[in-house]
Design a protein around this motif. Structure first.
Motif, mmCIF file in Angstrom:
data_model
loop_
_atom_site.group_PDB
_atom_site.id
_atom_site.type_symbol
_atom_site.label_atom_id
_atom_site.label_comp_id
_atom_site.label_asym_id
_atom_site.label_seq_id
_atom_site.Cartn_x
_atom_site.Cartn_y
_atom_site.Cartn_z
ATOM 1 N N VAL A 138 -31.452 37.012 -43.388
ATOM 2 C CA VAL A 138 -32.328 37.707 -44.334
ATOM 3 C C VAL A 138 -31.494 38.676 -45.174
ATOM 4 O O VAL A 138 -30.760 39.509 -44.639
ATOM 5 C CB VAL A 138 -33.449 38.461 -43.592
ATOM 6 C CG1 VAL A 138 -34.268 39.308 -44.569
ATOM 7 C CG2 VAL A 138 -34.347 37.497 -42.830
ATOM 8 N N SER A 139 -31.615 38.540 -46.517
ATOM 9 C CA SER A 139 -30.882 39.436 -47.413
ATOM 10 C C SER A 139 -31.810 40.359 -48.197
ATOM 11 O O SER A 139 -31.346 41.308 -48.836
ATOM 12 C CB SER A 139 -30.021 38.631 -48.387
ATOM 13 O OG SER A 139 -30.826 37.769 -49.169
ATOM 14 N N GLU A 140 -33.110 40.073 -48.150
ATOM 15 C CA GLU A 140 -34.091 40.916 -48.839
ATOM 16 C C GLU A 140 -35.429 40.745 -48.129
ATOM 17 O O GLU A 140 -35.786 39.630 -47.737
ATOM 18 C CB GLU A 140 -34.223 40.475 -50.299
ATOM 19 C CG GLU A 140 -35.214 41.251 -51.120
ATOM 20 C CD GLU A 140 -35.406 40.662 -52.521
ATOM 21 O OE1 GLU A 140 -36.442 40.989 -53.125
ATOM 22 O OE2 GLU A 140 -34.562 39.886 -52.991
ATOM 23 N N ALA A 141 -36.153 41.828 -47.961
ATOM 24 C CA ALA A 141 -37.471 41.777 -47.331
ATOM 25 C C ALA A 141 -38.497 42.432 -48.242
ATOM 26 O O ALA A 141 -38.299 43.571 -48.685
ATOM 27 C CB ALA A 141 -37.453 42.476 -45.973
ATOM 28 N N GLY A 142 -39.576 41.688 -48.536
ATOM 29 C CA GLY A 142 -40.655 42.228 -49.345
ATOM 30 C C GLY A 142 -41.540 43.146 -48.512
ATOM 31 O O GLY A 142 -41.447 43.186 -47.280
ATOM 32 N N SER A 143 -42.424 43.852 -49.167
ATOM 33 C CA SER A 143 -43.326 44.760 -48.460
ATOM 34 C C SER A 143 -44.191 43.973 -47.484
ATOM 35 O O SER A 143 -44.673 42.884 -47.795
ATOM 36 C CB SER A 143 -44.210 45.515 -49.450
ATOM 37 O OG SER A 143 -45.030 44.606 -50.164
ATOM 38 N N GLY A 144 -44.336 44.496 -46.285
ATOM 39 C CA GLY A 144 -45.163 43.860 -45.275
ATOM 40 C C GLY A 144 -44.491 42.757 -44.490
ATOM 41 O O GLY A 144 -45.098 42.189 -43.577
ATOM 42 N N ALA A 145 -43.250 42.423 -44.812
ATOM 43 C CA ALA A 145 -42.531 41.383 -44.059
ATOM 44 C C ALA A 145 -42.137 41.935 -42.699
ATOM 45 O O ALA A 145 -41.718 43.081 -42.582
ATOM 46 C CB ALA A 145 -41.288 40.929 -44.819
ATOM 47 N N ASP A 146 -42.290 41.111 -41.656
ATOM 48 C CA ASP A 146 -41.981 41.569 -40.299
ATOM 49 C C ASP A 146 -40.563 41.227 -39.867
ATOM 50 O O ASP A 146 -40.263 41.221 -38.681
ATOM 51 C CB ASP A 146 -43.005 41.024 -39.298
ATOM 52 C CG ASP A 146 -43.031 39.510 -39.244
ATOM 53 O OD1 ASP A 146 -42.371 38.854 -40.078
ATOM 54 O OD2 ASP A 146 -43.720 38.972 -38.368
ATOM 55 N N LEU A 147 -39.700 40.933 -40.813
ATOM 56 C CA LEU A 147 -38.277 40.687 -40.543
ATOM 57 C C LEU A 147 -37.464 41.680 -41.367
ATOM 58 O O LEU A 147 -37.940 42.173 -42.389
ATOM 59 C CB LEU A 147 -37.898 39.257 -40.921
ATOM 60 C CG LEU A 147 -38.549 38.158 -40.077
ATOM 61 C CD1 LEU A 147 -38.385 36.800 -40.735
ATOM 62 C CD2 LEU A 147 -37.967 38.150 -38.673
ATOM 63 N N ALA A 148 -36.232 41.941 -40.914
ATOM 64 C CA ALA A 148 -35.397 42.938 -41.580
ATOM 65 C C ALA A 148 -34.138 42.304 -42.152
ATOM 66 O O ALA A 148 -33.692 41.244 -41.691
ATOM 67 C CB ALA A 148 -35.014 44.027 -40.581
ATOM 68 N N VAL A 149 -33.572 42.956 -43.152
ATOM 69 C CA VAL A 149 -32.292 42.525 -43.707
ATOM 70 C C VAL A 149 -31.290 42.455 -42.561
ATOM 71 O O VAL A 149 -31.202 43.365 -41.736
ATOM 72 C CB VAL A 149 -31.830 43.501 -44.810
ATOM 73 C CG1 VAL A 149 -30.401 43.195 -45.242
ATOM 74 C CG2 VAL A 149 -32.784 43.440 -45.996
ATOM 75 N N GLY A 150 -30.559 41.345 -42.491
ATOM 76 C CA GLY A 150 -29.568 41.141 -41.439
ATOM 77 C C GLY A 150 -30.058 40.267 -40.302
ATOM 78 O O GLY A 150 -29.246 39.804 -39.497
ATOM 79 N N ASP A 151 -31.372 40.025 -40.205
ATOM 80 C CA ASP A 151 -31.894 39.146 -39.147
ATOM 81 C C ASP A 151 -31.463 37.706 -39.402
ATOM 82 O O ASP A 151 -31.617 37.193 -40.515
ATOM 83 C CB ASP A 151 -33.429 39.180 -39.097
ATOM 84 C CG ASP A 151 -33.998 40.435 -38.472
ATOM 85 O OD1 ASP A 151 -33.239 41.187 -37.826
ATOM 86 O OD2 ASP A 151 -35.212 40.670 -38.641
ATOM 87 N N ALA A 152 -30.926 37.053 -38.380
ATOM 88 C CA ALA A 152 -30.625 35.617 -38.451
ATOM 89 C C ALA A 152 -31.921 34.869 -38.156
ATOM 90 O O ALA A 152 -32.593 35.159 -37.165
ATOM 91 C CB ALA A 152 -29.544 35.252 -37.444
ATOM 92 N N VAL A 153 -32.291 33.929 -39.028
ATOM 93 C CA VAL A 153 -33.577 33.240 -38.932
ATOM 94 C C VAL A 153 -33.409 31.739 -39.159
ATOM 95 O O VAL A 153 -32.377 31.281 -39.646
ATOM 96 C CB VAL A 153 -34.583 33.804 -39.959
ATOM 97 C CG1 VAL A 153 -34.906 35.265 -39.672
ATOM 98 C CG2 VAL A 153 -34.064 33.647 -41.383
ATOM 99 N N PHE A 154 -34.472 30.992 -38.819
ATOM 100 C CA PHE A 154 -34.523 29.572 -39.154
ATOM 101 C C PHE A 154 -35.968 29.185 -39.384
ATOM 102 O O PHE A 154 -36.885 29.898 -38.978
ATOM 103 C CB PHE A 154 -33.865 28.702 -38.083
ATOM 104 C CG PHE A 154 -34.658 28.533 -36.816
ATOM 105 C CD1 PHE A 154 -35.206 27.305 -36.479
ATOM 106 C CD2 PHE A 154 -34.845 29.597 -35.937
ATOM 107 C CE1 PHE A 154 -35.920 27.140 -35.308
ATOM 108 C CE2 PHE A 154 -35.554 29.443 -34.762
ATOM 109 C CZ PHE A 154 -36.098 28.205 -34.445
ATOM 110 N N GLY A 155 -36.171 28.056 -40.074
ATOM 111 C CA GLY A 155 -37.537 27.651 -40.336
ATOM 112 C C GLY A 155 -37.625 26.394 -41.172
ATOM 113 O O GLY A 155 -36.636 25.721 -41.432
ATOM 114 N N VAL A 156 -38.869 26.124 -41.586
ATOM 115 C CA VAL A 156 -39.193 24.933 -42.372
ATOM 116 C C VAL A 156 -40.011 25.367 -43.580
ATOM 117 O O VAL A 156 -40.999 26.090 -43.432
ATOM 118 C CB VAL A 156 -40.030 23.926 -41.544
ATOM 119 C CG1 VAL A 156 -40.375 22.708 -42.375
ATOM 120 C CG2 VAL A 156 -39.323 23.534 -40.281
ATOM 121 N N LEU A 157 -39.615 24.925 -44.746
ATOM 122 C CA LEU A 157 -40.389 25.178 -45.959
ATOM 123 C C LEU A 157 -41.547 24.194 -46.036
ATOM 124 O O LEU A 157 -41.463 23.077 -45.529
ATOM 125 C CB LEU A 157 -39.488 25.027 -47.184
ATOM 126 C CG LEU A 157 -38.433 26.118 -47.306
ATOM 127 C CD1 LEU A 157 -37.208 25.606 -48.012
ATOM 128 C CD2 LEU A 157 -39.017 27.308 -48.025
#
Length: 136
Positions: free
Chosen positions: A69-88
């Protein structure tokens, strides 16, 4: 950012590695710097087109990804620097790029014992497995 995009349906020759606008995190979204994206059969089917593929061009393929994560919008439950994975979401691909914006609630933190390539490879196949188990 750089991305693999196409402006019409067709074979591999329609794919172009080119500049694309950087995504911006909206409310509840994060921007993920992509470290790995997987290749699935769905990708070539979307690229070829058909009655179920109404895309807005130019379009970026790729559904599964892993990154940071390099940017987090308001209300996002993840923080800049979190390693994540997912499906679009289908029809809203975009993992064949340097960055992607996505709703934070539909992605997960990457387990520390998985590399980015392994995490990206798990995303869609794991969802398919879950749906199969839930439907039986």
């Amino acid at each position: 950012m750089k991305a693999v995009r196409f402006t019409q349906h067709g074979g591999p020759e329609v794919l172009r590695y080119e500049d694309a606008p950087d995504p911006v995190a909206g409310p509840g979204e994060v921007v993920v710097d992509i470290h790995a994206a997987s290749v699935n059969a769905a990708d070539y089917k979307v690229r070829l087109g058909g009655p179920n593929h109404n895309l807005t061009f130019p379009h970026i393929l790729g559904r599964d990804f892993s990154g940071v994560v390099s940017e987090a919008g308001s209300g996002a439950d993840l923080a800049v620097g979190d390693a994540v994975f997912g499906v679009l979401d289908q029809g809203h691909e975009g993992a064949y790029a340097e960055k992607v914006a996505i709703q934070a609630e539909i992605i997960a933190k990457k387990p520390d014992n998985l590399g980015h390539a392994e995490a990206a490879a798990l995303a869609l196949t794991s969802l398919t497995t879950l749906w199969t188990l839930e439907d039986t």
